[in-house]
Design an enzyme around this catalytic site. Structure first.
Site, PDB file in Angstrom:
ATOM      1  N   LYS A  35      20.514   1.281   3.536  1.00 43.43           N
ATOM      2  CA  LYS A  35      20.033   2.174   2.444  1.00 43.43           C
ATOM      3  C   LYS A  35      20.579   2.495   1.437  1.00 43.43           C
ATOM      4  CE  LYS A  35      16.912   4.091   6.321  1.00 43.43           C
ATOM      5  NZ  LYS A  35      16.112   5.412   6.848  1.00 43.43           N
TER       6      LYS A  35
ATOM      7  N   LYS B  92       6.035  -0.134   3.810  1.00 39.06           N
ATOM      8  CA  LYS B  92       5.874   0.503   2.550  1.00 39.06           C
ATOM      9  C   LYS B  92       6.710   0.260   1.491  1.00 39.06           C
ATOM     10  CE  LYS B  92       2.130   3.234   3.073  1.00 39.06           C
ATOM     11  NZ  LYS B  92       0.972   3.177   2.198  1.00 39.06           N
TER      12      LYS B  92
ATOM     13  N   LYS C 122       7.930  -8.638   7.256  1.00 38.56           N
ATOM     14  CA  LYS C 122       7.417  -7.328   8.051  1.00 38.56           C
ATOM     15  C   LYS C 122       6.474  -6.682   7.078  1.00 38.56           C
ATOM     16  CE  LYS C 122       8.942  -3.276  10.699  1.00 38.56           C
ATOM     17  NZ  LYS C 122      10.126  -2.598  11.056  1.00 38.56           N
TER      18      LYS C 122
END
Length: 353
Positions: free
Chosen positions: A131, A217, A214
């Protein structure tokens, strides 16, 4: 529970011989709508867990602010998430549904656990590396760095038997178990060591336009993702325009036919019909018939879900009552755990005057 690897239910519970084993899980309010990947991969199985377990399900609003959020948008998304959980079948009478920030013990226990966590240990968490990669580690917040420790607090407060997690969260659960053992060894046995409840079977729903990736969002294009709160006509159109391949045979083969295989997975998950049966039904038929029928199935599924969610969002009083009740149930458990922790680390007990 045919859609997951279900632990054997034992009559153990939380100290009595009749209580159901406790489970806990949370979801971040990072979008306006859940999508099919969320729902079919995990949330639908939360509903199943209510049958044999004592569930605590929370909206992880404190985790959400590890990255910058618009306060108004965050507040709206939190309520949308709660409404969607109920619309999906999570029953407030059987499950505690609550906002993470409504139970202060989550943040309070997190500080104690941070003081037991080595810097190097926290730095090895792969999700922080992933991240923080885009903006660089120097731009990442301390909250993002300590995210797994707050997650450990979320879990250990409720002393659950099982934690439903995807494979991407397994490392965080291992940290949770390590911290529980460390606390138990340093002070006194306080925490149960939670076991993973790995969700399987329908867990991987892929992007309709990039079926080797996958459904996500953050990564999927607008046409690659089916939002549960989309207008049903929009969802149907996305199914009809989903990427397949140059052939015409409806067959499950993730290597050669990833797009068709993904649609078969969705079809099977929504109808309960096995993939083998579906392949037989469409033997000799083309993709057009297959996608047309699946589009109808999707519309039939999302319409009542969407209507129920919007109905709940129009009735904020009822929704807030559900969250208040859930927070009360959660706090009753969490505060007992926190009191034990505070006593064992040597904090002075407050005296009422």
């Amino acid at each position: 529970m045919s859609t997951s690897t279900a632990p054997q239910v034992a009559a153990s519970g939380s100290g009595t011989g009749t209580a159901r084993p406790r489970v806990l899980s949370g979801i971040q309010p990072t979008a306006d709508s859940f999508h099919f990947g969320n729902y079919l991969g995990a949330l639908r199985q939360w509903v199943d867990l209510q049958e044999n377990y004592e569930p605590f399900f929370f909206i992880a609003d404190q985790h959400a602010i590890t990255v910058e959020q618009d306060p108004k948008v965050l507040r709206d998304r939190c309520l949308r998430a709660a409404a969607q959980l109920i619309a999906a079948g999570v029953d407030p009478e059987r499950s505690a549904i609550f906002m993470q920030s409504h139970v202060p013990a989550h943040a309070q226990l997190s500080w104690v656990l941070q003081c037991l966590t080595g810097f190097g240990e926290a730095r090895r968490m792969t999700q922080f590396k992933d991240k923080s990669a885009k903006g660089g580690e120097g731009a990442a917040s301390v909250g993002l760095f300590t995210y797994p420790i707050l997650m450990s607090s979320d879990i250990l407060l409720y002393r659950p038997h099982y934690v439903p997690v995807g494979e991407d969260q397994r490392q965080h659960l291992e940290l949770t178990r390590d911290l529980a053992q460390r606390f138990n060894h340093r002070y006194k046995k306080t925490f149960r060591l939670p076991e993973p409840y790995i969700l399987k079977a329908t867990a991987k729903i892929t992007d309709l336009q990039e079926p080797t990736a996958k459904m996500s969002k953050s990564a999927s294009s607008a046409n690659g993702i089916i939002d549960m709160l989309d207008d049903p006509k929009v969802s149907a159109k996305k199914i009809r325009s989903a990427v397949t391949d140059s052939g015409s045979e409806v067959r499950f083969d993730t290597a050669e036919k990833p797009g068709v295989s993904n649609l078969l997975t969705i079809y099977s998950a929504l109808t309960g019909t096995s993939i083998e049966e579906l392949v037989g039904q469409y033997d000799g038929k083309g993709y057009g018939d297959f996608k047309k029928d699946l589009a109808e199935v999707v519309v039939e599924f999302v319409t009542p879900f969407r209507n129920r969610t919007l109905e709940l969002l129009d009735d904020k009083e009822t929704l807030n009552d559900v969250l208040a009740s859930g927070a009360a149930k959660a706090s009753a458990v969490a505060e007992r755990t926190l009191a034990d922790v505070y006593d064992r680390v040597g904090f002075v007990k407050p005296v009422s005057r």
